[in-house]
Design a protein around this motif. Structure first.
Motif, PDB file in Angstrom:
ATOM      1  N   GLU A 110       0.824  -1.210   0.000  1.00 28.23           N
ATOM      2  CA  GLU A 110       0.000   0.000   0.000  1.00 28.23           C
ATOM      3  C   GLU A 110       0.857   1.258   0.000  1.00 28.23           C
ATOM      4  OE1 GLU A 110      -2.565  -0.318   3.337  1.00 28.23           O
ATOM      5  OE2 GLU A 110      -3.954  -1.726   2.355  1.00 28.23           O
ATOM      6  N   LEU A 111       1.996   1.215   0.708  1.00 30.00           N
ATOM      7  CA  LEU A 111       2.893   2.367   0.715  1.00 30.00           C
ATOM      8  C   LEU A 111       3.491   2.605  -0.670  1.00 30.00           C
ATOM      9  CD1 LEU A 111       4.281   4.552   2.397  1.00 30.00           C
ATOM     10  CD2 LEU A 111       6.077   2.902   2.923  1.00 30.00           C
ATOM     11  N   MET A 112       3.876   1.530  -1.363  1.00 33.26           N
ATOM     12  CA  MET A 112       4.422   1.679  -2.713  1.00 33.26           C
ATOM     13  C   MET A 112       3.356   2.191  -3.677  1.00 33.26           C
ATOM     14  SD  MET A 112       7.605   0.925  -2.522  1.00 33.26           S
ATOM     15  CE  MET A 112       8.017   0.702  -4.248  1.00 33.26           C
ATOM     16  N   GLU A 113       2.132   1.686  -3.554  1.00 35.18           N
ATOM     17  CA  GLU A 113       1.056   2.176  -4.418  1.00 35.18           C
ATOM     18  C   GLU A 113       0.764   3.650  -4.151  1.00 35.18           C
ATOM     19  OE1 GLU A 113      -2.271  -0.321  -3.803  1.00 35.18           O
ATOM     20  OE2 GLU A 113      -1.356  -2.107  -4.720  1.00 35.18           O
ATOM     21  N   SER A 114       0.753   4.037  -2.885  1.00 35.12           N
ATOM     22  CA  SER A 114       0.512   5.437  -2.556  1.00 35.12           C
ATOM     23  C   SER A 114       1.633   6.333  -3.080  1.00 35.12           C
ATOM     24  CB  SER A 114       0.377   5.598  -1.040  1.00 35.12           C
ATOM     25  OG  SER A 114       0.224   6.936  -0.673  1.00 35.12           O
ATOM     26  N   ALA A 115       2.881   5.844  -2.990  1.00 36.70           N
ATOM     27  CA  ALA A 115       4.002   6.630  -3.515  1.00 36.70           C
ATOM     28  C   ALA A 115       3.905   6.778  -5.032  1.00 36.70           C
ATOM     29  CB  ALA A 115       5.319   5.976  -3.128  1.00 36.70           C
ATOM     30  N   GLY A 116       3.501   5.701  -5.736  1.00 34.17           N
ATOM     31  CA  GLY A 116       3.346   5.800  -7.184  1.00 34.17           C
ATOM     32  C   GLY A 116       2.250   6.773  -7.588  1.00 34.17           C
ATOM     33  N   LYS A 117       1.127   6.760  -6.863  1.00 36.74           N
ATOM     34  CA  LYS A 117       0.049   7.701  -7.167  1.00 36.74           C
ATOM     35  C   LYS A 117       0.482   9.137  -6.903  1.00 36.74           C
ATOM     36  CE  LYS A 117      -3.639   4.377  -6.184  1.00 36.74           C
ATOM     37  NZ  LYS A 117      -4.787   4.049  -5.283  1.00 36.74           N
ATOM     38  N   LYS A 118       1.200   9.358  -5.813  1.00 37.09           N
ATOM     39  CA  LYS A 118       1.651  10.721  -5.505  1.00 37.09           C
ATOM     40  C   LYS A 118       2.693  11.197  -6.515  1.00 37.09           C
ATOM     41  CE  LYS A 118       0.672  10.484  -0.568  1.00 37.09           C
ATOM     42  NZ  LYS A 118      -0.417  11.461  -0.645  1.00 37.09           N
ATOM     43  N   GLU A 119       3.497  10.263  -7.019  1.00 32.38           N
ATOM     44  CA  GLU A 119       4.490  10.644  -8.029  1.00 32.38           C
ATOM     45  C   GLU A 119       3.804  11.109  -9.310  1.00 32.38           C
ATOM     46  OE1 GLU A 119       8.375   8.704 -10.294  1.00 32.38           O
ATOM     47  OE2 GLU A 119       7.117   7.499  -8.967  1.00 32.38           O
ATOM     48  N   ILE A 120       2.746  10.404  -9.699  1.00 30.06           N
ATOM     49  CA  ILE A 120       1.992  10.826 -10.885  1.00 30.06           C
ATOM     50  C   ILE A 120       1.301  12.162 -10.634  1.00 30.06           C
ATOM     51  CG2 ILE A 120       0.072  10.211 -12.398  1.00 30.06           C
ATOM     52  CD1 ILE A 120       0.829   7.291 -11.962  1.00 30.06           C
ATOM     53  N   ALA A 121       0.761  12.343  -9.422  1.00 33.26           N
ATOM     54  CA  ALA A 121       0.084  13.609  -9.117  1.00 33.26           C
ATOM     55  C   ALA A 121       1.067  14.779  -9.092  1.00 33.26           C
ATOM     56  CB  ALA A 121      -0.634  13.496  -7.770  1.00 33.26           C
ATOM     57  N   MET A 122       2.321  14.508  -8.708  1.00 34.32           N
ATOM     58  CA  MET A 122       3.314  15.582  -8.696  1.00 34.32           C
ATOM     59  C   MET A 122       3.705  16.027 -10.100  1.00 34.32           C
ATOM     60  SD  MET A 122       5.792  14.276  -5.611  1.00 34.32           S
ATOM     61  CE  MET A 122       7.052  15.465  -6.024  1.00 34.32           C
ATOM     62  N   MET A 123       3.458  15.182 -11.111  1.00 29.32           N
ATOM     63  CA  MET A 123       3.778  15.570 -12.480  1.00 29.32           C
ATOM     64  C   MET A 123       2.826  16.631 -13.026  1.00 29.32           C
ATOM     65  SD  MET A 123       6.463  13.932 -13.356  1.00 29.32           S
ATOM     66  CE  MET A 123       6.415  14.193 -15.130  1.00 29.32           C
ATOM     67  N   ILE A 124       1.634  16.736 -12.454  1.00 34.74           N
ATOM     68  CA  ILE A 124       0.656  17.698 -12.970  1.00 34.74           C
ATOM     69  C   ILE A 124       1.138  19.136 -12.807  1.00 34.74           C
ATOM     70  CG2 ILE A 124      -1.711  18.547 -12.701  1.00 34.74           C
ATOM     71  CD1 ILE A 124      -2.532  15.707 -11.978  1.00 34.74           C
ATOM     72  N   PRO A 125       1.557  19.596 -11.612  1.00 36.78           N
ATOM     73  CA  PRO A 125       2.060  20.986 -11.537  1.00 36.78           C
ATOM     74  C   PRO A 125       3.369  21.191 -12.294  1.00 36.78           C
ATOM     75  CG  PRO A 125       2.375  19.873  -9.445  1.00 36.78           C
ATOM     76  CD  PRO A 125       1.517  18.975 -10.273  1.00 36.78           C
ATOM     77  N   VAL A 126       4.171  20.099 -12.426  1.00 36.16           N
ATOM     78  CA  VAL A 126       5.432  20.255 -13.151  1.00 36.16           C
ATOM     79  C   VAL A 126       5.170  20.464 -14.640  1.00 36.16           C
ATOM     80  CG1 VAL A 126       7.564  19.079 -13.813  1.00 36.16           C
ATOM     81  CG2 VAL A 126       6.759  18.952 -11.458  1.00 36.16           C
ATOM     82  N   VAL A 127       4.285  19.629 -15.220  1.00 38.64           N
ATOM     83  CA  VAL A 127       4.036  19.689 -16.661  1.00 38.64           C
ATOM     84  C   VAL A 127       3.218  20.920 -17.033  1.00 38.64           C
ATOM     85  CG1 VAL A 127       2.915  18.501 -18.583  1.00 38.64           C
ATOM     86  CG2 VAL A 127       4.270  17.194 -16.925  1.00 38.64           C
ATOM     87  N   PHE A 128       2.175  21.227 -16.232  1.00 37.15           N
ATOM     88  CA  PHE A 128       1.265  22.308 -16.603  1.00 37.15           C
ATOM     89  C   PHE A 128       1.598  23.647 -15.940  1.00 37.15           C
ATOM     90  CE2 PHE A 128      -1.164  18.405 -17.188  1.00 37.15           C
ATOM     91  CZ  PHE A 128      -1.615  18.572 -18.481  1.00 37.15           C
ATOM     92  N   GLY A 129       2.526  23.649 -15.004  1.00 31.91           N
ATOM     93  CA  GLY A 129       2.851  24.897 -14.324  1.00 31.91           C
ATOM     94  C   GLY A 129       4.294  25.340 -14.517  1.00 31.91           C
ATOM     95  N   ILE A 130       5.240  24.509 -14.068  1.00 33.36           N
ATOM     96  CA  ILE A 130       6.653  24.904 -14.074  1.00 33.36           C
ATOM     97  C   ILE A 130       7.248  24.811 -15.478  1.00 33.36           C
ATOM     98  CG2 ILE A 130       8.917  24.356 -13.111  1.00 33.36           C
ATOM     99  CD1 ILE A 130       7.511  23.325 -10.629  1.00 33.36           C
ATOM    100  N   LEU A 131       6.943  23.741 -16.228  1.00 34.06           N
ATOM    101  CA  LEU A 131       7.535  23.559 -17.552  1.00 34.06           C
ATOM    102  C   LEU A 131       7.134  24.656 -18.541  1.00 34.06           C
ATOM    103  CD1 LEU A 131       9.308  21.774 -19.313  1.00 34.06           C
ATOM    104  CD2 LEU A 131       7.282  20.413 -19.874  1.00 34.06           C
TER     105      LEU A 131
END
Length: 313
Positions: free
Chosen positions: A273-294
């Motif tokens: 469950e910890l690995m699954e939660s980390a994978g979901k949070k990693e994908i969610a962190m890509m949203i501000p990077v791709v649509f905001g910072i990049l």
């Protein structure tokens, strides 16, 4: 009739109805019922051991208002049986949340939340409608919607409380299972291991184990008490634990190996469950990077070139 008079008349009618209900249900305005008159002469039909009483569990917070609403809901359930549907499921959910409330007390609390929502929305709607020409049905619809929202919000909070409590029990389970395995390996029985674990620990799962022990001390077999706990919880590792413990007690198989294996299974489940939660949070962190910072980085990098090109043209 002006638009300002209708909300005032509606508020006055609701206030008068509430005062009449309070007056008519006052103790000096009603006589004792038949059940209240014969209760001192009747013995309780089902005696309960003091070991089963939940002294530390939170009771009703409504006080006299809760008793008033509980009596009204009980009479409404007798006259209209459809209103009382789902009380068994609600009692099970209250047990899962660790609350010592009855279904009627929880329904009374839900009605109180609905009344608070209705009162707040009605007050805001009346003050907002003063001096404006608006549809008089809008405040009524908003007030009823707020009442339904308050009623459903209390049920949603109960569901969230159940999830938080079961998450705590799952976090406590591996350590308690290891303690039980050590106690059983040292020669203790299953009931003795449960008692030793309850003395050495505290928490939600320890309180459930103590409840199982209280059931056994009051005369219930240990396997039946474990089955009741298995039916009360929805966490599959705890269900497998109680079922495996009951089977081991019935067949006489070694308990220590079973408890250690189940504790390891829960630890592995927590890691997954910890690995699954980390994978979901990693994908969610890509949203501000791709649509905001990049986009901002590309804009800052390309703007000087576009500026120089504009000067060259």
């Amino acid at each position: 009739m002006s638009s300002q008079m209708l909300p005032a008349m509606l508020s006055g009618a609701l206030l008068g109805l509430g005062l009449c209900l309070v007056l008519f249900r006052a103790p000096f305005m009603r006589g004792p019922e038949f059940s209240e008159r014969i209760e001192p002469q009747m013995r309780p039909s089902a005696a309960q051991s003091r070991l089963l009483l939940r002294v530390d569990a939170p009771g009703s917070m409504l006080g006299p208002l809760g008793r008033f609403l509980r009596g009204g809901l009980a009479r409404a359930g007798v006259r209209f049986p459809g209103i009382g549907s789902g009380n068994a499921n609600l009692a099970l959910r209250l047990g899962q949340a660790g609350r010592a409330q009855s279904p009627l007390e929880f329904r009374a609390e839900q009605l109180l939340w609905a009344g608070v929502g209705f009162g707040v929305a009605a007050s805001i709607s009346v003050f907002w409608a003063i001096g404006r020409t608006s549809n008089p049905l809008l405040p009524a619809v908003v007030s009823l919607g707020a009442a339904c929202f308050g009623y459903l919000l209390r049920d949603h909070l109960l569901s969230q409380q159940i999830k938080r409590r079961e998450r705590k029990m799952l976090n406590e389970f591996p350590a308690l299972a290891e303690l039980m395995a050590l106690a059983v390996g040292a020669g203790e029985s299953a009931a003795g291991a449960l008692e030793r674990v309850c003395r050495a620990s505290s928490g939600e799962l320890s309180s459930e184990f103590e409840r199982i022990l209280n059931r056994t001390r009051s005369g219930t077999p240990l396997i039946e008490a474990l089955a009741e706990f298995s039916a009360r919880t929805t966490a599959m590792p705890l269900v497998r634990f109680t079922d495996g413990l009951a089977v081991a007690i019935q067949r006489g198989t070694p308990l220590a190996d079973v408890l250690r294996a189940q504790a390891q299974d829960v630890r592995d489940l927590a890691k997954r469950e910890l690995m699954e939660s980390a994978g979901k949070k990693e994908i969610a962190m890509m949203i501000p990077v791709v649509f905001g910072i990049l986009p901002l980085t590309v804009l800052f990098a390309a703007f000087p070139g576009f500026h120089l090109l504009s000067f060259g043209l």
